[in-house]
Design a protein around this motif. Structure first.
Motif, PDB file in Angstrom:
ATOM      1  N   GLU A 119       0.858  -1.188   0.000  1.00 41.88           N
ATOM      2  CA  GLU A 119       0.000   0.000   0.000  1.00 41.88           C
ATOM      3  C   GLU A 119       0.894   1.238   0.000  1.00 41.88           C
ATOM      4  O   GLU A 119       1.946   1.259   0.635  1.00 41.88           O
ATOM      5  CB  GLU A 119      -0.882  -0.016   1.244  1.00 41.88           C
ATOM      6  CG  GLU A 119      -1.961   1.017   1.263  1.00 41.88           C
ATOM      7  CD  GLU A 119      -3.083   0.711   0.273  1.00 41.88           C
ATOM      8  OE1 GLU A 119      -3.760   1.667  -0.123  1.00 41.88           O
ATOM      9  OE2 GLU A 119      -3.291  -0.457  -0.098  1.00 41.88           O
ATOM     10  N   PHE A 120       0.468   2.277  -0.726  1.00 47.13           N
ATOM     11  CA  PHE A 120       1.235   3.510  -0.783  1.00 47.13           C
ATOM     12  C   PHE A 120       0.417   4.657  -0.211  1.00 47.13           C
ATOM     13  O   PHE A 120      -0.807   4.693  -0.324  1.00 47.13           O
ATOM     14  CB  PHE A 120       1.657   3.814  -2.223  1.00 47.13           C
ATOM     15  CG  PHE A 120       2.621   2.799  -2.763  1.00 47.13           C
ATOM     16  CD1 PHE A 120       3.975   2.903  -2.498  1.00 47.13           C
ATOM     17  CD2 PHE A 120       2.170   1.726  -3.505  1.00 47.13           C
ATOM     18  CE1 PHE A 120       4.869   1.962  -2.977  1.00 47.13           C
ATOM     19  CE2 PHE A 120       3.044   0.773  -3.991  1.00 47.13           C
ATOM     20  CZ  PHE A 120       4.398   0.889  -3.722  1.00 47.13           C
ATOM     21  N   CYS A 121       1.115   5.596   0.408  1.00 46.92           N
ATOM     22  CA  CYS A 121       0.498   6.734   1.088  1.00 46.92           C
ATOM     23  C   CYS A 121      -0.216   7.644   0.082  1.00 46.92           C
ATOM     24  O   CYS A 121       0.349   8.014  -0.951  1.00 46.92           O
ATOM     25  CB  CYS A 121       1.571   7.508   1.836  1.00 46.92           C
ATOM     26  SG  CYS A 121       0.945   8.956   2.715  1.00 46.92           S
ATOM     27  N   ASP A 122      -1.459   8.015   0.427  1.00 46.77           N
ATOM     28  CA  ASP A 122      -2.230   8.937  -0.406  1.00 46.77           C
ATOM     29  C   ASP A 122      -1.670  10.360  -0.357  1.00 46.77           C
ATOM     30  O   ASP A 122      -1.889  11.147  -1.270  1.00 46.77           O
ATOM     31  CB  ASP A 122      -3.699   8.970   0.044  1.00 46.77           C
ATOM     32  CG  ASP A 122      -4.389   7.640  -0.167  1.00 46.77           C
ATOM     33  OD1 ASP A 122      -3.928   6.852  -1.021  1.00 46.77           O
ATOM     34  OD2 ASP A 122      -5.386   7.382   0.527  1.00 46.77           O
ATOM     35  N   GLU A 123      -0.940  10.666   0.706  1.00 44.28           N
ATOM     36  CA  GLU A 123      -0.429  12.028   0.903  1.00 44.28           C
ATOM     37  C   GLU A 123       0.933  12.251   0.237  1.00 44.28           C
ATOM     38  O   GLU A 123       1.126  13.204  -0.486  1.00 44.28           O
ATOM     39  CB  GLU A 123      -0.303  12.340   2.406  1.00 44.28           C
ATOM     40  CG  GLU A 123      -1.632  12.299   3.138  1.00 44.28           C
ATOM     41  CD  GLU A 123      -2.591  13.375   2.667  1.00 44.28           C
ATOM     42  OE1 GLU A 123      -2.154  14.526   2.481  1.00 44.28           O
ATOM     43  OE2 GLU A 123      -3.773  13.054   2.475  1.00 44.28           O
ATOM     44  N   CYS A 124       1.908  11.324   0.504  1.00 45.29           N
ATOM     45  CA  CYS A 124       3.268  11.565   0.008  1.00 45.29           C
ATOM     46  C   CYS A 124       3.777  10.490  -0.955  1.00 45.29           C
ATOM     47  O   CYS A 124       4.828  10.648  -1.551  1.00 45.29           O
ATOM     48  CB  CYS A 124       4.244  11.703   1.176  1.00 45.29           C
ATOM     49  SG  CYS A 124       4.563  10.169   2.076  1.00 45.29           S
ATOM     50  N   GLY A 125       3.051   9.386  -1.113  1.00 47.82           N
ATOM     51  CA  GLY A 125       3.435   8.337  -2.047  1.00 47.82           C
ATOM     52  C   GLY A 125       4.408   7.308  -1.508  1.00 47.82           C
ATOM     53  O   GLY A 125       4.795   6.394  -2.220  1.00 47.82           O
ATOM     54  N   SER A 126       4.837   7.448  -0.249  1.00 51.06           N
ATOM     55  CA  SER A 126       5.762   6.479   0.344  1.00 51.06           C
ATOM     56  C   SER A 126       5.056   5.159   0.624  1.00 51.06           C
ATOM     57  O   SER A 126       3.832   5.109   0.742  1.00 51.06           O
ATOM     58  CB  SER A 126       6.334   7.013   1.665  1.00 51.06           C
ATOM     59  OG  SER A 126       7.103   8.162   1.439  1.00 51.06           O
ATOM     60  N   MET A 127       5.834   4.096   0.778  1.00 53.76           N
ATOM     61  CA  MET A 127       5.259   2.802   1.116  1.00 53.76           C
ATOM     62  C   MET A 127       4.738   2.847   2.550  1.00 53.76           C
ATOM     63  O   MET A 127       5.405   3.356   3.456  1.00 53.76           O
ATOM     64  CB  MET A 127       6.311   1.699   0.992  1.00 53.76           C
ATOM     65  CG  MET A 127       5.746   0.320   1.199  1.00 53.76           C
ATOM     66  SD  MET A 127       6.928  -0.995   0.883  1.00 53.76           S
ATOM     67  CE  MET A 127       8.010  -0.798   2.277  1.00 53.76           C
ATOM     68  N   MET A 128       3.543   2.307   2.750  1.00 50.24           N
ATOM     69  CA  MET A 128       2.940   2.307   4.078  1.00 50.24           C
ATOM     70  C   MET A 128       3.199   0.962   4.760  1.00 50.24           C
ATOM     71  O   MET A 128       3.459  -0.044   4.109  1.00 50.24           O
ATOM     72  CB  MET A 128       1.451   2.601   3.978  1.00 50.24           C
ATOM     73  CG  MET A 128       1.191   3.981   3.397  1.00 50.24           C
ATOM     74  SD  MET A 128      -0.519   4.474   3.426  1.00 50.24           S
ATOM     75  CE  MET A 128      -0.714   4.892   5.144  1.00 50.24           C
ATOM     76  N   HIS A 129       3.132   0.968   6.085  1.00 48.70           N
ATOM     77  CA  HIS A 129       3.400  -0.216   6.890  1.00 48.70           C
ATOM     78  C   HIS A 129       2.156  -0.581   7.683  1.00 48.70           C
ATOM     79  O   HIS A 129       1.393   0.291   8.096  1.00 48.70           O
ATOM     80  CB  HIS A 129       4.576   0.059   7.832  1.00 48.70           C
ATOM     81  CG  HIS A 129       5.826   0.399   7.094  1.00 48.70           C
ATOM     82  ND1 HIS A 129       6.742  -0.539   6.721  1.00 48.70           N
ATOM     83  CD2 HIS A 129       6.298   1.582   6.628  1.00 48.70           C
ATOM     84  CE1 HIS A 129       7.722   0.039   6.075  1.00 48.70           C
ATOM     85  NE2 HIS A 129       7.481   1.327   5.993  1.00 48.70           N
TER      86      HIS A 129
END
Length: 108
Positions: free
Chosen positions: A2-12
């Protein structure tokens, strides 16, 4: 993944939430998210030494400038192989063009 909707980083995944460690954004995990998740935690990613003794030197590929740890020659043939987990860099295998010494180099 999953990737962050705000900054595009990978989420944990943390306690039923997707958490972005870069910007702190959080969102609830869906019911089917757990079925799609995989982990490498606890897996042995080091397969040990790779035996290159039966590989014909002509199959080892192009040359590059690198110093041989045995004789100091500055040319070696090289080959790159993915021998560790897919999210880790490839391992470079070298063969000295002068003394035929073989060694490998990993990114750490």
């Amino acid at each position: 993944m999953e990737f962050c909707d705000e900054c595009g980083s990978m989420m944990h995944s943390e306690d039923g939430l997707w958490v972005c460690r870069s910007c702190g954004f959080e969102k609830q995990q869906g019911d089917d998210d757990a079925d799609r998740m995989t982990t490498t935690e606890g897996q042995d990613t080091d397969s040990g030494p790779v035996d290159m003794s039966e590989v014909d030197d002509s199959e080892i590929g192009p040359t590059t400038r690198v110093n041989c740890p045995e004789c100091g020659n500055d040319r070696a043939r090289y080959e790159m192989k993915q021998i560790r987990a897919a999210d880790e860099s490839e391992t470079r295998f070298f063969t000295c063009t002068e003394c035929e010494h073989k060694w490998r180099e990993d990114d750490h």
